[in-house]
Design a protein around this motif. Structure first.
Motif, PDB file in Angstrom:
ATOM      1  N   PRO A  10       0.809  -1.229   0.000  1.00 32.75           N
ATOM      2  CA  PRO A  10       0.000   0.000   0.000  1.00 32.75           C
ATOM      3  C   PRO A  10       0.838   1.273   0.000  1.00 32.75           C
ATOM      4  CG  PRO A  10       0.017  -0.963   2.181  1.00 32.75           C
ATOM      5  CD  PRO A  10       0.796  -1.882   1.304  1.00 32.75           C
ATOM      6  N   PHE A  11       1.774   1.358  -0.912  1.00 34.47           N
ATOM      7  CA  PHE A  11       2.587   2.568  -1.024  1.00 34.47           C
ATOM      8  C   PHE A  11       2.666   2.964  -2.488  1.00 34.47           C
ATOM      9  CE2 PHE A  11       4.383  -0.010   2.473  1.00 34.47           C
ATOM     10  CZ  PHE A  11       3.963   0.793   3.505  1.00 34.47           C
ATOM     11  N   PRO A  12       2.764   4.267  -2.766  1.00 38.68           N
ATOM     12  CA  PRO A  12       2.865   4.700  -4.168  1.00 38.68           C
ATOM     13  C   PRO A  12       4.085   4.060  -4.818  1.00 38.68           C
ATOM     14  CG  PRO A  12       2.626   6.582  -2.684  1.00 38.68           C
ATOM     15  CD  PRO A  12       2.806   5.388  -1.824  1.00 38.68           C
ATOM     16  N   ASN A  13       3.964   3.682  -6.055  1.00 40.28           N
ATOM     17  CA  ASN A  13       5.071   3.068  -6.802  1.00 40.28           C
ATOM     18  C   ASN A  13       5.811   2.025  -5.981  1.00 40.28           C
ATOM     19  OD1 ASN A  13       4.762   4.618  -9.171  1.00 40.28           O
ATOM     20  ND2 ASN A  13       5.695   6.351  -8.115  1.00 40.28           N
TER      21      ASN A  13
ATOM     22  N   ASP B 207      13.589   9.272   7.828  1.00 39.73           N
ATOM     23  CA  ASP B 207      13.232   9.204   6.407  1.00 39.73           C
ATOM     24  C   ASP B 207      12.433   7.942   6.054  1.00 39.73           C
ATOM     25  OD1 ASP B 207      15.466   7.838   7.121  1.00 39.73           O
ATOM     26  OD2 ASP B 207      16.806   8.943   5.774  1.00 39.73           O
ATOM     27  N   PHE B 208      12.051   7.161   7.079  1.00 41.58           N
ATOM     28  CA  PHE B 208      11.268   5.946   6.851  1.00 41.58           C
ATOM     29  C   PHE B 208       9.984   6.250   6.085  1.00 41.58           C
ATOM     30  CE2 PHE B 208       8.027   2.911   8.428  1.00 41.58           C
ATOM     31  CZ  PHE B 208       8.631   1.711   8.086  1.00 41.58           C
ATOM     32  N   PHE B 209       9.240   7.256   6.558  1.00 46.11           N
ATOM     33  CA  PHE B 209       7.954   7.557   5.926  1.00 46.11           C
ATOM     34  C   PHE B 209       8.144   8.187   4.554  1.00 46.11           C
ATOM     35  CE2 PHE B 209       7.231   7.569  10.520  1.00 46.11           C
ATOM     36  CZ  PHE B 209       6.254   6.593  10.590  1.00 46.11           C
ATOM     37  N   ALA B 210       9.208   8.999   4.409  1.00 42.98           N
ATOM     38  CA  ALA B 210       9.484   9.610   3.107  1.00 42.98           C
ATOM     39  C   ALA B 210       9.831   8.528   2.091  1.00 42.98           C
ATOM     40  CB  ALA B 210      10.620  10.610   3.232  1.00 42.98           C
ATOM     41  N   THR B 211      10.548   7.492   2.547  1.00 40.58           N
ATOM     42  CA  THR B 211      10.918   6.408   1.649  1.00 40.58           C
ATOM     43  C   THR B 211       9.674   5.670   1.164  1.00 40.58           C
ATOM     44  OG1 THR B 211      12.976   6.169   2.872  1.00 40.58           O
ATOM     45  CG2 THR B 211      12.366   4.360   1.417  1.00 40.58           C
TER      46      THR B 211
ATOM     47  N   ASP C 153      -5.103   2.758   6.759  1.00 40.33           N
ATOM     48  CA  ASP C 153      -4.631   1.686   5.881  1.00 40.33           C
ATOM     49  C   ASP C 153      -3.111   1.669   5.784  1.00 40.33           C
ATOM     50  OD1 ASP C 153      -4.458   4.062   4.592  1.00 40.33           O
ATOM     51  OD2 ASP C 153      -4.985   3.268   2.616  1.00 40.33           O
ATOM     52  N   PHE C 154      -2.432   2.320   6.742  1.00 38.35           N
ATOM     53  CA  PHE C 154      -0.976   2.260   6.721  1.00 38.35           C
ATOM     54  C   PHE C 154      -0.554   0.911   7.253  1.00 38.35           C
ATOM     55  CE2 PHE C 154       3.285   2.660   8.295  1.00 38.35           C
ATOM     56  CZ  PHE C 154       3.907   3.481   7.363  1.00 38.35           C
TER      57      PHE C 154
ATOM     58  N   ALA D  77      14.883   1.098   0.906  1.00 41.54           N
ATOM     59  CA  ALA D  77      15.236   2.258   0.089  1.00 41.54           C
ATOM     60  C   ALA D  77      14.260   2.345  -1.063  1.00 41.54           C
ATOM     61  CB  ALA D  77      16.666   2.120  -0.435  1.00 41.54           C
ATOM     62  N   ARG D  78      14.183   3.528  -1.644  1.00 46.66           N
ATOM     63  CA  ARG D  78      13.325   3.729  -2.811  1.00 46.66           C
ATOM     64  C   ARG D  78      14.211   4.055  -4.004  1.00 46.66           C
ATOM     65  NH1 ARG D  78       8.146   4.863  -4.427  1.00 46.66           N
ATOM     66  NH2 ARG D  78       7.269   4.515  -2.351  1.00 46.66           N
TER      67      ARG D  78
END
Lengths: 888, 113
Positions: free
Chosen positions: A125-128, A194-198, A260-261, A297-298
């Motif tokens: 459930p995360f973008p891309n 940066d967990f959430f930003a990733t 839904d996180f 990582a993204r």
């Protein structure tokens, strides 16, 4: 186009009103016309007659009007539905068999599809989400396939790998949450800012952690999960800024996550900053990941995993230049690997799921073949009817659409029943412990499943119609009508297809049964593996000491000593011990130990060793086997002289052909000063730390708890009475020492071992269920086709018997047909089972993919079942009375 | 010469549209109106009137509504919709073009070639 559909839809709703209106309108016309005629002097009856003639046939006008409105299609469909329903009602046995077959086969498929959809198919459930990767250190030559990532890795890599747009590190764990006296143990995820930003998802309320909040002095902040926010804080929208106590320390709530996180399978209720001191970020800590900290990582858009891997390898190579450990790590085969996050998370379960999917697909295929055969038999019985109808002008398209409607009605109903079966199946799977699978808690009955059911049912309807359509399109009408009337037998090609279907069915059932056998054999082998200690009445539970209240090893040791003392005084308790990491606890971290004076040969890799800190009478509580010397005692933690116990693998590797007693070793990967050396005082048998089927053990060392303290500990109690009866006592004893300390995961050792096999047991149970259904279907199919063959050849048999054939000859004829089909099916089945076995190799345990006993057993079962299914029809054939048969 | 001209295929719809464009009519009224405006020259096969009406209604060229007839009976009245009006205009123009072309062709004498 849309307008017309809408008009059609409106009309469908008010179909009766339409019919009434049409009748009214036409009647009005007739009356007006008649009135006009009467005005010109025609008498009433005559006027009505003429008006009717002038208007024309009422029914044909109505028909044309309906056609103008597009209603005829609906009418035709309804008519065909009625026809299909009538046919299905007329042969209830066929209908029930077909519906049950479809319900079971589709239900099984939908159940497995629900699992595969939740675990493998649905994106995270995360973008891309496809760009999310995980990175872990691997030391394959030291027997450590993955070891997480260290904080040093994180600080060295951040912003340094161009292929990553963002990189984060996290650690799972638990903490005591709540005010003193009302604490609860909750799952926690400690994360870098940066967990959430990733993940590109963050709190709906408040903010994420700031860069400065990662030191022990500044980490007093927390982000709540939606569940926790609703459960504990009644979804208070002004919660940001208020305080919450975690392990006795006050934290400020800075954010609340969306409902839904969901990060992988984590049930974390609280997210806290992963803080560290400068001493934890230095190069010497680079390899201290230990699987508890993990990196994600993204990938930048356009960047590939291969690029990231190359950049990471290059960075590792650069850093190794001035790393004193570099040589040893290279010997251990060290590498940092970049792998897709989703795929990596479900990698362990993927082969099993795909295997089960293959199994249910085979089951579905058996069911479809079975149905196709039954439908063919019916079509054959109705060949004359359809030939007559075609001769009377029914178009081929019309008959085809009739077949399609009939099979679709059947499969749609079967699909609906299948959904019910699937709902039950999903319940069953969750009873098997599916929520312990990666992403398993997300398996659910949803709209996607219903859609899959309807689509597959429609598709099946098409597939099933094909053979009948083929059957009907064959040959001339005349022949069909004649052949039946003369009582001849079905044409060879149809018979061949039917027999081919039976062979296919037997072969598929064979493969399925053999596969289930292999899995069952693996489970059997696995459950026969000795855990390495004496089983019995052993109760185990987990305690985590908050580091704020238990900062030093002597304080933690005092707790351990008090607890063991308390519990041993309880009646019936034989021995009590504590350990930082217990076999079958689901954790198996390895570290290193160095034998004093041992020089590694060139190219020899360092070994990953299980290291334990034990308190109390752990060895007796577990029932370890003593090979030499003595066990550790509670007092060993209090002695200045350092002693340890090793297992036989360690002893054999470092001191082969001699006694290990009296030799010395050091914790860690290097020799230290003599004062820190541990003297081996005992050798114990090897235990299965990572589960019964793990085979990577390279040795174990047991230290007194004081010298290898850990705030996470397991209590082990051996007792005379059944272990469950001690659970309450255990909780009470812990509470007496510290009222805020809960004991979690209380299970007997037997249950623990049995649970550890769940991953193997559930597929075996499922495969067994599938195989039984497959066998049943095969029996039904064989029986159906053979009894049809008998029924069809009644006259021939009757004639032969009238001419002097013996019943045994007739019986032998049909049994030999059954044998031929069975032999063909078995031969193909053996080939298929061998191929399938080879493909299954990764999920098997100590069982070869091609196992002769399994194949022989399968052949025996399939043979017995299908011959039993053939006996009845053959017997019936032999008892046909010539007179009756010929009279018919 | 025959009294009634044969109806050309496709012209029935056009005539119905024309008939209801003048005034809302029930089915029987449409029949009478066509007879009337064609000076009794065109006779419509009554059996095909209603399918045509239903077809036009289905295409949204005419709309139907139940109402009271002159002799106080319940009857279904048809009116022209906007789409129907447009269609009638197009068909009329098309018909006129066709008719004049055919007339011109039929009136041609040998000198004009």
């Amino acid at each position: 186009m849309l307008k017309r559909f809408r008009s059609l839809f409106r009309l469908l709703r008010s179909r009766q009103a339409f019919e009434d209106g049409m009748s009214d309108e036409l009647r009005f016309h007739l009356e007006e016309l008649a009135a006009d005629l009467m005005r010109s002097g025609v008498p009433l009856p005559e006027a009505r007659r003429r008006a009717r003639i002038e208007l024309g046939g009422m029914n044909s006008i109505k028909g044309e009007c309906r056609q103008s409105r597009g209603l005829h299609i609906v009418d035709e469909c309804l008519r065909e539905l009625r026809y299909a329903a009538r046919l299905l009602r007329k042969s209830p046995w066929f209908t029930v068999t077909a519906l049950l077959t479809l319900a079971l086969c589709l239900g099984a498929n939908l159940t497995i599809f629900a699992v595969i959809d939740a675990v493998l198919l649905r994106p995270l459930p995360f973008p891309n989400d496809g760009r999310l990767v995980t990175i872990f250190n691997s030391y394959p030559k030291a027997g450590v396939q993955r070891d997480g990532s260290s904080l040093t890795n994180y600080y060295e890599r951040r912003g340094q790998i161009p292929a990553f747009s963002s990189l984060a590190i996290y650690r799972y764990g638990t903490a005591l949450v709540g005010d003193a006296g009302a604490t609860q143990r909750e799952q926690i995820n400690w994360v870098s800012p940066d967990f959430f930003a990733t993940l590109e998802r963050g709190p709906v309320l408040g903010r994420v952690f700031a860069e400065g909040e990662t030191t022990y002095k500044s980490d007093g902040v927390a982000i709540l999960s939606d569940t926790f926010w609703r459960r504990q804080l009644a979804a208070n929208p002004r919660v940001v800024g208020s305080q919450i106590r975690v392990d006795g320390v006050s934290k400020t709530i800075v954010g609340v996550l969306p409902a839904d996180f969901r990060f992988l399978s984590s049930e974390a209720q609280l997210y806290l900053p992963l803080s560290s001191g400068p001493e934890q970020r230095v190069p010497i800590q680079r390899h201290s990941g230990g699987n508890s900290t993990q990196m994600i990582a993204r990938l930048k858009s356009g960047a590939t995993i291969e690029q990231a891997q190359l950049q990471l390898d290059a960075q590792n190579a650069r850093l190794e230049l001035d790393d004193p450990q570099a040589k040893m790590m290279a010997d251990a085969g060290f590498r940092s690997l970049v792998v897709p996050l989703h795929a990596d998370h479900v990698a362990s379960i993927r082969p099993t799921l795909l295997l089960l999917q293959a199994g249910v697909s085979a089951l579905l295929l058996i069911g479809v073949v079975n149905l196709a055969n039954l439908l063919l038999v019916r079509a054959n019985a109705r060949a004359k009817e359809s030939a007559v109808r075609r001769a009377l002008g029914a178009s081929a398209g019309h008959i085809l659409s009739e077949i399609l409607v009939e099979t679709s009605v059947l499969t749609l109903f079967g699909g609906l029943l299948g959904l019910i079966v699937a709902a039950a199946g999903i319940r069953l799977i969750s009873l098997f412990g599916a929520d312990r699978l990666p992403l398993g808690s997300q398996i659910e009955f949803d709209a996607r499943l219903a859609l899959a059911a309807v689509l597959s049912a429609l598709l099946l309807g098409l597939v099933l119609a094909a053979p009948i359509a083929w059957f009907n399109s064959r040959g001339s009408l005349l022949l069909a009508i004649q052949s039946e009337s003369r009582g001849g037998t079905a044409s060879r090609s149809v018979q061949r297809v039917r027999h081919g279907f039976i062979v296919a069915q037997i072969a598929l059932a064979f493969v399925l049964l053999a596969g289930a056998g292999l899995l069952g054999l693996s489970l059997d082998h696995a459950s026969r593996v000795s855990p390495g200690f004496n089983l019995g009445h052993i109760l185990t539970g987990q305690i985590s000491l908050p580091s704020q209240s238990y900062p030093t090893s002597s304080i933690a040791l005092a707790f351990a000593e008090r607890l063991t003392e308390h519990i041993s005084s309880y009646p019936g308790v034989l021995a009590v011990g504590l350990v930082n990491n217990m076999p079958f606890s689901g954790r198996a971290p390895k570290s290193s130990a160095t034998a004093k004076g041992y020089v590694r040969k060139p190219g020899e890799s360092p070994r990953g060793i299980y290291s334990y800190g034990v308190a109390g009478d752990y060895f007796n509580a577990m029932g370890f086997f003593l090979r030499a010397g003595r066990f550790l005692r509670a007092a060993d933690s209090r002695r200045t002289e350092r002693v340890c116990v090793i297992d036989e693998d360690f002893a054999r590797y470092y001191w082969p052909n001699q006694s290990a007693l009296g030799h010395q070793l050091f914790q860690g990967s290097e020799e230290g000063p003599d004062s820190e050396a541990f003297t081996v005082v005992g050798v114990v048998g090897r235990v299965q730390q990572a589960g019964l089927t793990a085979e990577e053990a390279q040795g174990a060392v047991y230290y007194p708890y004081f010298f290898r303290p850990d705030n996470d500990m397991f209590v082990v109690i051996r007792s005379r009475q059944p272990p469950e009866s001690l659970a309450t006592a255990l909780r009470q004893f812990v509470r007496q020492i510290n009222p805020d300390l809960p004991v979690s995961d209380i299970r007997s050792m037997d249950i623990r071992i049995s649970d550890s096999l769940a991953v193997r047991r559930s597929p075996v149970l499922l495969a067994a269920i599938f195989s039984v259904i497959a066998l049943l279907l095969t029996a039904i199919g064989t029986y159906g086709v053979l009894s049809y063959a008998v029924a069809q050849r009644r006259r021939e048999i009757g004639l032969r018997m009238a001419l002097g054939a013996q019943p045994q000859q007739i019986r032998r004829q049909f049994l030999s047909l059954a044998f031929r089909l069975l032999a063909c099916g078995t031969v193909i089945g053996v080939v298929g089972a061998s191929l399938a076995g080879r493909a299954m190799q990764t999920v098997l345990f100590h069982v070869p993919g091609v196992s002769l006993p399994t194949l022989a057993g399968t052949a025996l079962v399939i043979g017995t079942v299908s011959l039993l299914a053939c006996l009845l029809p053959s017997h019936r054939a032999a008892r046909i009375s010539p007179l009756e048969a010929l009279n018919n | 010469m025959r009294k009634n001209a044969e109806l050309l295929p496709g012209t029935l719809d056009m005539l119905i549209l024309k008939a209801v464009s003048l005034k809302p009519l029930h089915g029987y009224g449409v029949l009478q109106r066509i007879r009337q405006i064609s000076g009794d020259a065109l006779d419509i096969p009554q059996g095909s009137l209603y399918p045509a009406l239903y077809r036009l209604e289905h295409q949204d060229l005419i709309a139907a509504e139940w109402g009271q007839s002159d002799n106080n009976r319940k009857a279904k009245y048809y009116t022209l919709t906007i789409a129907g009006r447009r269609r009638l205009r197009e068909e009329t123009a098309g018909w006129n073009r066709l008719a004049s072309a055919i007339a011109a062709a039929l009136n041609t004498t040998s000198e004009e070639i």
